[in-house]
Design a protein around this motif. Structure first.
Motif, PDB file in Angstrom:
ATOM      1  N   TYR A   1      -7.570   2.428  10.056  1.00  0.00           N
ATOM      2  CA  TYR A   1      -8.424   1.346  10.565  1.00  0.00           C
ATOM      3  C   TYR A   1      -7.992  -0.021  10.050  1.00  0.00           C
ATOM      4  N   CYS A   2      -6.937  -0.059   9.227  1.00  0.00           N
ATOM      5  CA  CYS A   2      -6.659  -1.270   8.449  1.00  0.00           C
ATOM      6  C   CYS A   2      -5.896  -2.325   9.236  1.00  0.00           C
TER       7      CYS A   2
ATOM      8  N   LYS B   1      -0.610   3.237   5.072  1.00  0.00           N
ATOM      9  CA  LYS B   1      -1.603   2.444   5.800  1.00  0.00           C
ATOM     10  C   LYS B   1      -2.770   3.319   6.246  1.00  0.00           C
ATOM     11  N   CYS B   2      -3.989   2.857   6.007  1.00  0.00           N
ATOM     12  CA  CYS B   2      -5.165   3.553   6.531  1.00  0.00           C
ATOM     13  C   CYS B   2      -5.264   3.258   8.028  1.00  0.00           C
TER      14      CYS B   2
ATOM     15  N   ARG C   1      -7.002   7.798   4.350  1.00  0.00           N
ATOM     16  CA  ARG C   1      -7.049   7.399   2.940  1.00  0.00           C
ATOM     17  C   ARG C   1      -6.175   8.352   2.132  1.00  0.00           C
TER      18      ARG C   1
ATOM     19  N   ASN D   1      -7.095   1.360  -5.647  1.00  0.00           N
ATOM     20  CA  ASN D   1      -7.277   2.486  -4.746  1.00  0.00           C
ATOM     21  C   ASN D   1      -7.330   3.759  -5.604  1.00  0.00           C
TER      22      ASN D   1
ATOM     23  N   GLY E   1      -4.271  -5.134   0.580  1.00  0.00           N
ATOM     24  CA  GLY E   1      -3.290  -4.387  -0.163  1.00  0.00           C
ATOM     25  C   GLY E   1      -3.880  -3.517  -1.290  1.00  0.00           C
ATOM     26  N   THR E   2      -2.992  -3.054  -2.108  1.00  0.00           N
ATOM     27  CA  THR E   2      -3.393  -2.211  -3.236  1.00  0.00           C
ATOM     28  C   THR E   2      -2.744  -2.753  -4.514  1.00  0.00           C
TER      29      THR E   2
ATOM     30  N   CYS F   1       0.858  -1.193   0.000  1.00  0.00           N
ATOM     31  CA  CYS F   1       0.000   0.000   0.000  1.00  0.00           C
ATOM     32  C   CYS F   1       0.888   1.236   0.000  1.00  0.00           C
TER      33      CYS F   1
END
Ligand code: SF4
Length: 399
Positions: free
Chosen positions: A20-21, A17-18, A136, A99, A65-66, A14
């Motif tokens: 809440y992730c 990192k967000c 985000r 994303n 992931g992204t 990613c």
């Protein structure tokens, strides 16, 4: 006859990192690590040449992931490897997660040319303040740009992920997200409520935690999702998933109906040849174990031995699925589907009538208004879905 198979590929990278992730993903891996990891996945796929002749791949889901963060040629390599290892359905569903902060038109064109026909875009909210609060990397305009590029590149099957109960979100902001997404006419919308997972930055941020809507608001958001999306032509076909007719996610339906699937990459789960298992989670360990076998697949004579030893070294939490366990899962997962469980399918899989096994439990919940049946399908009612955790736990057989 060949068996149907779904394939999941985990791309754990990613940009950031967000908050809440708690998915298995990192924003710290170097480009070199990414390259080695993607090659290791190809090697893991190659090992399945030992058993692939018994299967036909119907769906592929590239998630993370992204995945949209990595070079498209690396995604192409993985798809090429899958195609040269397994027989493919003539019309497979192939999804990639993206994303909005990482979507580029050229990349989308490349995805289309390699046969990817479904894209799942993680928007989460149309409110830029909320997006930034939870870390985000994109805003709503970037989502719109990515979404319209996906249409321009020829994607006719687009999912948009949104989230309820985010910090700072109220009913108005949530419904605004729903309506703004609907305007773009995606074929599929997934709407999950935030859960605060231990160890995430969100879980130790008291200010953000205090801004999470209460449970009653969350329930209202859930019922409004069904109402607003239903009024705009979306069917709820699973607790949190909505689609236009014919656009249900075939890959996820494999999970919910007890179909076989293999997960490639770190932490990826599989249900394959009667066992559930997942892969080791450490990227360096995973890559190294597969690199060690790189030189060995030189002929098909040793592929069976390599498959056994290497996949054996990669797998953890291996759980043989005995019949009781399979029946429980069939109920847990199947009842997530709004159409419910097909009594005939239960009989086909287990050679027993569903009422012989679960009759008293089903009848109790029908009597209480939490379940219903038309004689063939057994399903939860709307009020049953509201208390589904409690009901589903009653389908464990050896309590
Ligand atoms: S983009 Fe998805 S996987 Fe990556 S950190 Fe955010 S929520 Fe997690």
């Amino acid at each position: 006859m060949k068996k149907n198979l779904g394939i999941y590929v985990h791309i754990p990278f990613c940009a950031k990192k967000c908050k809440y992730c708690d998915f298995l993903s990192s924003d710290k891996d170097s480009y070199g690590t990414q390259l080695r990891y993607m090659e290791a996945i190809c090697q893991e796929i190659r090992l399945y040449k030992a058993v692939s002749d018994r299967y036909i791949v119907r769906t592929i889901f590239i998630g993370g992931g992204t995945p949209s963060l990595v070079d498209e040629n690396l995604i192409q390599n993985i798809l090429t490897e899958i195609r040269s290892t397994f027989e493919m359905d003539r019309f497979p569903e192939i999804t990639i997660e993206a994303n909005p902060g990482t979507i580029m038109y050229q990349k989308l064109l490349a995805y289309r040319s390699m046969g990817i026909n479904r894209i799942s875009i993680g928007l989460q909210s149309a409110d830029d303040k909320i997006l930034s609060k939870v870390g985000r990397i994109h805003n709503f305009d970037q989502f719109v740009a990515g979404y319209t590029s996906a249409r321009r590149a020829g994607f006719k099957n687009i999912n948009v992920d949104i989230m309820a109960s985010l910090p700072g979100q109220d009913i108005h902001s949530y419904v605004d997200t729903l309506t703004r997404v609907i305007e773009y006419e995606p074929e599929h919308i997934s709407a999950y409520s935030l859960t605060v997972e231990e160890g995430t930055p969100l879980s130790c941020d008291n200010r953000l935690l205090s801004e999470i809507p209460d449970e009653e608001t969350d329930r209202r958001m859930y019922s409004l999702t069904k109402k607003v999306l239903g009024a705009n032509g979306f069917n709820r076909y699973e607790f949190s998933n909505y689609s236009k007719p014919g656009y249900e996610c075939r890959h996820n339906i494999t999970y919910w109906t007890g179909g076989e699937y293999i997960g490639f990459g770190i932490g990826a789960s599989s249900y394959f040849q009667g066992k559930r298992f997942s892969n080791i989670r450490n990227i360096h360990e995973y890559t190294q174990k597969l690199e060690e076998t790189q030189m060995e697949i030189v002929n098909t004579d040793n592929i069976g031995r390599l498959y056994e030893t290497v996949t054996g070294n990669l797998r953890v939490n291996v759980e043989p699925m005995y019949i009781d366990r399979r029946m429980e899962e069939f109920m847990f997962l199947g009842l997530r589907m709004v159409k419910g469980i097909d009594r005939r399918e239960f009989y086909r899989q287990f050679n027993r009538d569903i009422y012989d096994v679960y009759g008293p439990t089903i009848n109790k919940y029908i009597y209480e208004g939490f379940m219903e049946t038309d004689g063939t399908f057994v399903k939860l009612t709307d009020s049953g879905i509201d208390v589904s955790n409690y009901i589903l736990s009653d389908f464990i057989l050896d309590k």
